[in-house]
Structures are given as C-alpha cells and as structure tokens.
Design a protein around this motif. Structure first.
Motif, PDB file in Angstrom:
ATOM      1  N   SER A   1       0.822  -1.199   0.000  1.00  0.00           N
ATOM      2  CA  SER A   1       0.000   0.000   0.000  1.00  0.00           C
ATOM      3  C   SER A   1       0.863   1.259   0.000  1.00  0.00           C
ATOM      4  N   ILE A   2       1.919   1.256   0.801  1.00  0.00           N
ATOM      5  CA  ILE A   2       2.817   2.417   0.846  1.00  0.00           C
ATOM      6  C   ILE A   2       3.513   2.579  -0.496  1.00  0.00           C
ATOM      7  N   GLU A   3       3.991   1.482  -1.048  1.00  0.00           N
ATOM      8  CA  GLU A   3       4.663   1.570  -2.349  1.00  0.00           C
ATOM      9  C   GLU A   3       3.694   2.046  -3.430  1.00  0.00           C
ATOM     10  N   SER A   4       2.466   1.562  -3.402  1.00  0.00           N
ATOM     11  CA  SER A   4       1.467   2.021  -4.374  1.00  0.00           C
ATOM     12  C   SER A   4       1.208   3.513  -4.231  1.00  0.00           C
ATOM     13  N   ARG A   5       1.114   3.994  -2.990  1.00  0.00           N
ATOM     14  CA  ARG A   5       0.922   5.430  -2.761  1.00  0.00           C
ATOM     15  C   ARG A   5       2.084   6.231  -3.328  1.00  0.00           C
ATOM     16  N   ILE A   6       3.283   5.723  -3.127  1.00  0.00           N
ATOM     17  CA  ILE A   6       4.465   6.413  -3.652  1.00  0.00           C
ATOM     18  C   ILE A   6       4.424   6.455  -5.179  1.00  0.00           C
ATOM     19  N   LEU A   7       4.130   5.327  -5.802  1.00  0.00           N
ATOM     20  CA  LEU A   7       4.096   5.279  -7.267  1.00  0.00           C
ATOM     21  C   LEU A   7       2.952   6.113  -7.825  1.00  0.00           C
ATOM     22  N   ASP A   8       1.803   6.095  -7.157  1.00  0.00           N
ATOM     23  CA  ASP A   8       0.680   6.943  -7.589  1.00  0.00           C
ATOM     24  C   ASP A   8       1.064   8.416  -7.510  1.00  0.00           C
ATOM     25  N   ALA A   9       1.705   8.796  -6.407  1.00  0.00           N
ATOM     26  CA  ALA A   9       2.124  10.190  -6.229  1.00  0.00           C
ATOM     27  C   ALA A   9       3.155  10.579  -7.276  1.00  0.00           C
ATOM     28  N   ALA A  10       4.090   9.684  -7.542  1.00  0.00           N
ATOM     29  CA  ALA A  10       5.112   9.966  -8.551  1.00  0.00           C
ATOM     30  C   ALA A  10       4.480  10.130  -9.933  1.00  0.00           C
ATOM     31  N   LEU A  11       3.516   9.274 -10.252  1.00  0.00           N
ATOM     32  CA  LEU A  11       2.832   9.378 -11.543  1.00  0.00           C
ATOM     33  C   LEU A  11       2.190  10.746 -11.703  1.00  0.00           C
TER      34      LEU A  11
ATOM     35  N   ASP B   1      15.717   8.114 -10.314  1.00  0.00           N
ATOM     36  CA  ASP B   1      15.745   7.274 -11.518  1.00  0.00           C
ATOM     37  C   ASP B   1      15.053   5.937 -11.281  1.00  0.00           C
ATOM     38  N   ASP B   2      15.245   5.377 -10.087  1.00  0.00           N
ATOM     39  CA  ASP B   2      14.551   4.127  -9.737  1.00  0.00           C
ATOM     40  C   ASP B   2      13.041   4.350  -9.693  1.00  0.00           C
ATOM     41  N   LEU B   3      12.654   5.514  -9.205  1.00  0.00           N
ATOM     42  CA  LEU B   3      11.231   5.868  -9.123  1.00  0.00           C
ATOM     43  C   LEU B   3      10.630   5.991 -10.516  1.00  0.00           C
ATOM     44  N   VAL B   4      11.343   6.636 -11.419  1.00  0.00           N
ATOM     45  CA  VAL B   4      10.885   6.752 -12.812  1.00  0.00           C
ATOM     46  C   VAL B   4      10.707   5.357 -13.402  1.00  0.00           C
ATOM     47  N   GLN B   5      11.720   4.521 -13.225  1.00  0.00           N
ATOM     48  CA  GLN B   5      11.667   3.166 -13.778  1.00  0.00           C
ATOM     49  C   GLN B   5      10.510   2.364 -13.184  1.00  0.00           C
ATOM     50  N   ALA B   6      10.283   2.511 -11.889  1.00  0.00           N
ATOM     51  CA  ALA B   6       9.202   1.773 -11.236  1.00  0.00           C
ATOM     52  C   ALA B   6       7.835   2.202 -11.761  1.00  0.00           C
ATOM     53  N   VAL B   7       7.650   3.510 -11.954  1.00  0.00           N
ATOM     54  CA  VAL B   7       6.367   3.999 -12.475  1.00  0.00           C
ATOM     55  C   VAL B   7       6.160   3.519 -13.909  1.00  0.00           C
ATOM     56  N   VAL B   8       7.185   3.658 -14.735  1.00  0.00           N
ATOM     57  CA  VAL B   8       7.067   3.229 -16.133  1.00  0.00           C
ATOM     58  C   VAL B   8       6.818   1.724 -16.205  1.00  0.00           C
ATOM     59  N   SER B   9       7.542   0.957 -15.411  1.00  0.00           N
ATOM     60  CA  SER B   9       7.350  -0.499 -15.412  1.00  0.00           C
ATOM     61  C   SER B   9       5.932  -0.875 -14.995  1.00  0.00           C
TER      62      SER B   9
ATOM     63  N   TRP C   1      -1.404   3.926 -25.465  1.00  0.00           N
ATOM     64  CA  TRP C   1      -0.300   4.876 -25.619  1.00  0.00           C
ATOM     65  C   TRP C   1      -0.840   6.280 -25.895  1.00  0.00           C
ATOM     66  N   ARG C   2      -1.745   6.377 -26.843  1.00  0.00           N
ATOM     67  CA  ARG C   2      -2.271   7.689 -27.238  1.00  0.00           C
ATOM     68  C   ARG C   2      -3.096   8.350 -26.136  1.00  0.00           C
ATOM     69  N   GLN C   3      -3.705   7.549 -25.265  1.00  0.00           N
ATOM     70  CA  GLN C   3      -4.560   8.100 -24.212  1.00  0.00           C
ATOM     71  C   GLN C   3      -3.865   8.211 -22.863  1.00  0.00           C
ATOM     72  N   HIS C   4      -2.637   7.722 -22.762  1.00  0.00           N
ATOM     73  CA  HIS C   4      -1.956   7.718 -21.471  1.00  0.00           C
ATOM     74  C   HIS C   4      -1.443   9.119 -21.154  1.00  0.00           C
ATOM     75  N   ALA C   5      -1.958   9.693 -20.082  1.00  0.00           N
ATOM     76  CA  ALA C   5      -1.633  11.076 -19.731  1.00  0.00           C
ATOM     77  C   ALA C   5      -0.136  11.283 -19.552  1.00  0.00           C
ATOM     78  N   LEU C   6       0.534  10.379 -18.846  1.00  0.00           N
ATOM     79  CA  LEU C   6       1.971  10.545 -18.618  1.00  0.00           C
ATOM     80  C   LEU C   6       2.748  10.448 -19.925  1.00  0.00           C
ATOM     81  N   ALA C   7       2.450   9.467 -20.755  1.00  0.00           N
ATOM     82  CA  ALA C   7       3.175   9.307 -22.018  1.00  0.00           C
ATOM     83  C   ALA C   7       3.037  10.556 -22.881  1.00  0.00           C
ATOM     84  N   GLN C   8       1.827  11.050 -23.009  1.00  0.00           N
ATOM     85  CA  GLN C   8       1.606  12.216 -23.858  1.00  0.00           C
ATOM     86  C   GLN C   8       2.221  13.485 -23.257  1.00  0.00           C
ATOM     87  N   ARG C   9       2.134  13.630 -21.945  1.00  0.00           N
ATOM     88  CA  ARG C   9       2.724  14.798 -21.288  1.00  0.00           C
ATOM     89  C   ARG C   9       4.244  14.778 -21.428  1.00  0.00           C
TER      90      ARG C   9
END
Length: 196
Positions: free
Chosen positions: A9-19, A54-62, A97-105
């Motif tokens: 749950s904590i890790e999910s919160r972190i990844l959600d916040a990072a996203l 960088d690990d955070l970026v990779q974790a969110v993208v993964s 891909w086209r609808q993903h907010a992070l990818a397009q941003r």
C-alpha cells in the motif's frame, strides 16, 4: 491488513504520487521531496521502498507498461477468431499509448527522454512486450484461434516492431482516425505476420 499488504500500500501510494507529479512537471523537475509530500511519506521511505529518482521513474514506467501487458494477457479469452484478437491487441496497445496522460505529457515536456526509453534504453520493455505477445499467441493456439506457430517469438517480435514504429512515428502515410481503422489495418497487415 498484513505487513506485506501495508508495504504494498505504501509503495502504491508512492508510485501513484510519482505518476501525478511526473504528469505535472516531468521527470527532470520532479524531486524525491515532491513525491514524498504528495504521497504523505518521508524521503527516507521512498529511498528505502523504491530507491533514487531514476529508480522511481523506472518503477512507475514499469508499472504502467505492466498494466497494459496484463490487459493483453486477458484478450485471447475474449475472442473466437484470430483476426479479432490481433486487431484488439493492436488497438489496445496504440490507444493506451495515445490516451496515457503521462506518455503524452512526457512527449511534450521531455521528448528526448521518451524517445531514448523507447529506443536505445528500451530493450527490457520491448523484450517484455514480445514475451507478452508470444504468451497471448500461445494462449490463442490453445484456444484454437491460431494454428501451432513454430517460430512464434520471431513472428511476435516482427509484429511488435510494427506496433513500436507506430508509437515512434504515429502519422506518416498511414493515419488512424478511429479504432476501427486501426483494427482494419491489423487484420490486413498484422494477421498474416502472426498467423502465417
């Protein structure tokens, strides 16, 4: 809630916040402090649970790539023929891909980083995509939608390379205005690659 659930749950919160933070300001301008504040945790928790920025970026993208691959894994059971399955897979990947907010941003804020992650630094994600496509093809074979494909990995890699090219260069002479146009393209051009 078990200790493992609490950690997840904590890790999910972190990844959600990072996203959310990445969508707002991009990777470069995001700090661990920004993510910690948004997640309601301290910096040490992020370093301990996830690692560096960088690990955070990779974790969110993964995680985001994993969600699409998990969606693809469910598709063979929803179809009764190979043409519809191949079309659905193609439409799913391109539309996500086209609808993903992070990818397009990120294509707006830091296109060089996105291009690098899709090309010179993208072998891991691409390999996972090929493996997921091959697993879906194997499942489709078991369901009787596809014949036995002896060179399934090669065929899936070729198909994934086609999809990949549409992500990198979306509109040249082939332009998709709708999901149905994408599906028609997949039935005409990708199905022969996949099914032989």
């Amino acid at each position: 809630m078990t200790p493992k659930d609490a950690e997840d749950s904590i890790e999910s919160r972190i990844l959600d916040a990072a996203l959310v933070q990445f969508e707002l300001v991009g990777f470069k301008k995001t700090t661990i402090e920004d993510v910690a504040r948004r997640a309601g945790v301290d910096r040490v928790t992020i370093y301990r649970r996830v690692g560096s920025r960088d690990d955070l970026v990779q974790a969110v993208v993964s995680r985001e790539v994993g969600a699409v691959l998990a969606e693809l894994a469910k598709l063979p059971g929803r179809h009764d023929n190979a043409a519809d399955l191949v079309a659905d897979m193609f439409v799913t990947v391109l539309s996500r891909w086209r609808q993903h907010a992070l990818a397009q941003r990120m294509m707006t804020l830091e296109p060089e980083r996105v291009i690098a992650s899709l090309t010179t630094e993208g072998s891991t994600a691409f390999t996972l995509s090929v493996a997921a496509a091959a697993a879906a093809a194997q499942q489709a074979t078991e369901l009787g939608l596809l014949p036995e494909i002896p060179d399934v990995m090669t065929r899936m890699e070729v198909a994934c390379r086609v999809v990949h090219s549409f992500i990198l260069l979306p509109d040249i002479t082939v332009r998709f205005e709708s999901d149905s146009e994408m599906a028609d393209f997949a039935r005409t051009y990708l199905l022969p690659i996949v099914a032989g």
